[in-house]
Scaffold this motif. Structure first.
Motif, PDB file in Angstrom:
ATOM      1  N   LEU A  72       0.856  -1.193   0.000  1.00  0.00           N
ATOM      2  CA  LEU A  72       0.000   0.000   0.000  1.00  0.00           C
ATOM      3  C   LEU A  72       0.891   1.241   0.000  1.00  0.00           C
TER       4      LEU A  72
ATOM      5  N   ASP B 292       0.705   4.204  -1.396  1.00  0.00           N
ATOM      6  CA  ASP B 292       0.184   5.580  -1.438  1.00  0.00           C
ATOM      7  C   ASP B 292       0.110   6.224  -0.064  1.00  0.00           C
ATOM      8  N   LEU B 293       0.478   5.469   0.948  1.00  0.00           N
ATOM      9  CA  LEU B 293       0.427   5.978   2.308  1.00  0.00           C
ATOM     10  C   LEU B 293       1.505   7.039   2.525  1.00  0.00           C
ATOM     11  N   LYS B 294       1.086   8.219   2.990  1.00  0.00           N
ATOM     12  CA  LYS B 294       2.061   9.283   3.226  1.00  0.00           C
ATOM     13  C   LYS B 294       2.506   9.274   4.682  1.00  0.00           C
TER      14      LYS B 294
END
Lengths: 79, 79
Positions: B30, B32-34
């Motif tokens: 995953l 796209d986790l910032k």
């Protein structure tokens, strides 16, 4: 895009940690307390502009890792 | 009267637990986790009809036991 996820135990699941906090508060003299339940809170920032897609990604994270669906409920909200 | 209390680490305080969750999610693909930060959540029911007094009582509980004011922030909201 930033989301807040609140994870709580389902209402029929015992919450020993919350019970300890409750007893401690009552012993400290705060006797108006009726009940207290403890849960988890996550602040998740996702690199994605579209709100629906971003929310879906957070939902996948919850289902895959953050939440135990057997005993916990969760709520996602934008912040 | 029921309140929801959210306790989060202040923004300059390191969150090792959140960091582990973040790394795990990234390793699971995953990407796209910032950022992710973990906190606590309490659902408190108080035996008191007046909202202001009830909120004050919850505030006392937070300050006396639930929150470490040196490293944590908290937010009380009625539910």
């Amino acid at each position: 895009m930033k989301f807040s996820v609140t994870v709580t135990l389902k209402k029929d699941v015992l919450d020993p940690q919350g019970k300890v906090v409750q007893n401690t508060l009552i012993n400290m003299g705060l006797s108006d307390l009726k009940s207290i339940r403890q849960g988890k809170h996550f602040e998740i920032e996702v690199d994605e502009k579209d709100e629906t897609t971003a929310k879906k990604k957070v939902d996948v994270m919850c289902k895959k890792l953050l939440v135990n669906l057997i005993i916990e409920d969760y709520k996602i909200s934008k912040i």
